[in-house]
Each structure stands twice: as structure tokens, then as C-alpha cells.
Design a protein around this motif. Structure first.
Motif, PDB file in Angstrom:
ATOM      1  N   LEU A   1       0.828  -1.201   0.000  1.00 22.28           N
ATOM      2  CA  LEU A   1       0.000   0.000   0.000  1.00 22.28           C
ATOM      3  C   LEU A   1       0.867   1.259   0.000  1.00 22.28           C
ATOM      4  CD1 LEU A   1      -3.070   0.461   0.037  1.00 22.28           C
ATOM      5  CD2 LEU A   1      -2.932   0.658   2.509  1.00 22.28           C
ATOM      6  N   LEU A   2       1.925   1.264   0.802  1.00 20.99           N
ATOM      7  CA  LEU A   2       2.847   2.406   0.828  1.00 20.99           C
ATOM      8  C   LEU A   2       3.519   2.599  -0.528  1.00 20.99           C
ATOM      9  CD1 LEU A   2       4.535   1.863   4.296  1.00 20.99           C
ATOM     10  CD2 LEU A   2       3.228   3.869   3.617  1.00 20.99           C
ATOM     11  N   GLY A   3       3.972   1.497  -1.121  1.00 21.11           N
ATOM     12  CA  GLY A   3       4.635   1.577  -2.426  1.00 21.11           C
ATOM     13  C   GLY A   3       3.710   2.125  -3.499  1.00 21.11           C
ATOM     14  N   LEU A   4       2.463   1.666  -3.514  1.00 22.36           N
ATOM     15  CA  LEU A   4       1.493   2.150  -4.502  1.00 22.36           C
ATOM     16  C   LEU A   4       1.175   3.628  -4.269  1.00 22.36           C
ATOM     17  CD1 LEU A   4      -0.882  -0.940  -4.654  1.00 22.36           C
ATOM     18  CD2 LEU A   4       0.632  -0.119  -6.474  1.00 22.36           C
ATOM     19  N   ALA A   5       1.028   4.034  -3.009  1.00 18.80           N
ATOM     20  CA  ALA A   5       0.756   5.445  -2.719  1.00 18.80           C
ATOM     21  C   ALA A   5       1.890   6.319  -3.241  1.00 18.80           C
ATOM     22  CB  ALA A   5       0.566   5.650  -1.215  1.00 18.80           C
ATOM     23  N   ARG A   6       3.118   5.904  -3.022  1.00 11.12           N
ATOM     24  CA  ARG A   6       4.261   6.694  -3.496  1.00 11.12           C
ATOM     25  C   ARG A   6       4.328   6.696  -5.025  1.00 11.12           C
ATOM     26  NH1 ARG A   6       6.300   4.602   1.397  1.00 11.12           N
ATOM     27  NH2 ARG A   6       6.879   6.304   2.784  1.00 11.12           N
ATOM     28  N   ALA A   7       4.086   5.553  -5.628  1.00 14.63           N
ATOM     29  CA  ALA A   7       4.145   5.469  -7.093  1.00 14.63           C
ATOM     30  C   ALA A   7       3.095   6.356  -7.734  1.00 14.63           C
ATOM     31  CB  ALA A   7       3.968   4.019  -7.544  1.00 14.63           C
ATOM     32  N   TYR A   8       1.924   6.461  -7.104  1.00 14.20           N
ATOM     33  CA  TYR A   8       0.826   7.237  -7.683  1.00 14.20           C
ATOM     34  C   TYR A   8       0.801   8.679  -7.181  1.00 14.20           C
ATOM     35  CZ  TYR A   8      -0.906   2.561  -8.902  1.00 14.20           C
ATOM     36  OH  TYR A   8      -1.038   1.287  -9.379  1.00 14.20           O
ATOM     37  N   GLY A   9       1.789   9.050  -6.361  1.00 16.94           N
ATOM     38  CA  GLY A   9       1.869  10.428  -5.887  1.00 16.94           C
ATOM     39  C   GLY A   9       0.748  10.806  -4.944  1.00 16.94           C
ATOM     40  N   THR A  10       0.311   9.866  -4.112  1.00 17.58           N
ATOM     41  CA  THR A  10      -0.745  10.142  -3.158  1.00 17.58           C
ATOM     42  C   THR A  10      -0.330   9.608  -1.802  1.00 17.58           C
ATOM     43  OG1 THR A  10      -3.143   9.954  -2.750  1.00 17.58           O
ATOM     44  CG2 THR A  10      -2.035   8.005  -3.681  1.00 17.58           C
ATOM     45  N   THR A  11      -1.252   9.552  -0.873  1.00 15.32           N
ATOM     46  CA  THR A  11      -0.983   9.041   0.463  1.00 15.32           C
ATOM     47  C   THR A  11      -1.763   7.755   0.685  1.00 15.32           C
ATOM     48  OG1 THR A  11      -2.835  10.247   1.434  1.00 15.32           O
ATOM     49  CG2 THR A  11      -0.704  11.396   1.360  1.00 15.32           C
TER      50      THR A  11
END
Length: 194
Positions: free
Chosen positions: A54-64
Motif C-alpha cells: 500500500l505504501l509503495g502504490l501510494a508513493r508510485a501514484y503520488g498520493t498518500t
């Protein structure tokens, strides 16, 4: 909207964020160190992501993480009420917000189910703080494995390769905080096979 409904809508939000970031399924999964098939299962709600995913996806998509969980930014309420952590689908990880959305420091209550462990070690800028509230946790930091019991905590630099897993039959519940660093390296989230 109840917490379990928010988690149930997670797959659709993951897909919306991926499309909004103009990533194909293959490009997004490669960026975060997942297989396209696994990311597809997350987006269709067949699987619940672990916290590192979840953290990795948030960072990849520029969100939290709060954004992926469906928290809308607004005037942050300084008081966050307690409640049960809803289990994820198919025995997956469960999440409940423990801090205000839109802040540089993100806080979550997390349930890590037993028997599920990421095969991916995460590395990214920032700091993480964990506090075990129930059960026992296995924290891998670099080459060292630490067992944390109720009341134990850990605070570490997220550039240290790390992985968390439950080490008790009912899983582990923890408070989790991480910082979001806005820097050129802030998009770094390397998945390395363990």
C-alpha cells in the motif's frame, strides 16, 4: 461511510489512481515490485494489499495511504475515534486511520494476519515508527530479525530494507506511523526479492 466499505472500495481507488498516473498495469506493477497479475487482483478486490505494498502504490501514484483508503482531505479533525479494525478480504491486512489525512506524518492502525508475509523487502525515503498493541510481530531490518511483543516499538529509517509480519496465531495489531518526504528521491520504492 463505514470503515469496511472504505476498504472494500480500495481496489477501485487503486485502479483510478493508476489510470490517473497514466501507468499501465505492467508499468505500475514493475515500479512497485509486484506482478501484473497480483496488482490486477488488488484492483478487482480479490486480494487486500499488505502495508508495504500500500505504501509503495501510494508513493508510485503520488498520493498518500489515506488517499488510497478513501479519506478525503479537508479540515483535519484532531480527534480520531477508535473502533474495530475491519479485516481485509481473503484474510488480508486490515487498516483503520489513526491520524488526520493530508499531513506529512501518516498514522494507521494495522492488523497483519497470521501466515501472510511479503516476499518483497521495501526501501524508501522517510521514517517509520511501529508500536505493537496486540500479538507478536516479526520485523526484519536489513539482515537482522527482531521479535516485538505487546508494548514494544521500533523507530527506523525507511532506507533500511525492511519487512513486517505477524509472529502469533491471531496475527498482530500495531500502530504505524510514517513520514512522507517530498524530495527527488521521494518516488523511490524498490522491491527486492528476499
Amino acid at each position: 461511510m463505514s470503515e469496511d466499505q472504505e476498504v472494500e472500495g480500495l481496489g477501485a481507488r487503486l485502479r483510478e489512481h493508476r489510470l490517473g498516473s497514466r501507468y499501465t498495469l505492467e508499468a505500475a506493477s514493475a515500479r512497485v515490485g509486484l506482478s501484473p497479475a497480483y496488482l490486477s487482483r488488488l484492483e478487482t478486490g480479490q486480494r487486500q494489499p499488505s502495508l508495504p505494498v500500500l505504501l509503495g502504490l501510494a508513493r508510485a501514484y503520488g498520493t498518500t495511504v489515506a488517499g488510497l483508503l478513501g479519506e478525503l482531505p479537508g479540515e483535519p479533525d484532531p480527534v480520531i475515534r477508535g473502533g474495530a479494525i475491519e479485516p481485509g478480504r481473503a484474510g488480508g491486512w486490515g487498516y483503520r486511520r489513526a491520524g488526520a489525512p493530508g499531513r506529512a506524518m501518516q498514522a494507521l492502525r494495522v492488523h497483519v494476519p497470521p501466515g501472510l508475509q511479503d516476499s518483497v523487502v521495501r526501501v524508501h525515503p522517510g521514517e517509520e515508527w511501529l508500536y505493537v498493541t496486540k500479538g507478536r510481530m516479526r520485523l526484519t531490518l536489513g539482515d537482522r530479525v527482531h521479535l516485538l511483543d505487546e508494548g514494544d516499538s521500533a523507530h527506523f529509517d525507511s532506507l533500511t530494507p525492511h519487512r513486517i509480519a505477524a509472529d502469533s496465531p491471531d496475527g498482530v495489531e500495531l500502530l504505524f506511523m510514517h513520514t512522507l518526504l517530498q524530495s527527488p528521491a521521494g518516488e523511490l520504492c524498490l522491491g527486492m526479492a528476499h
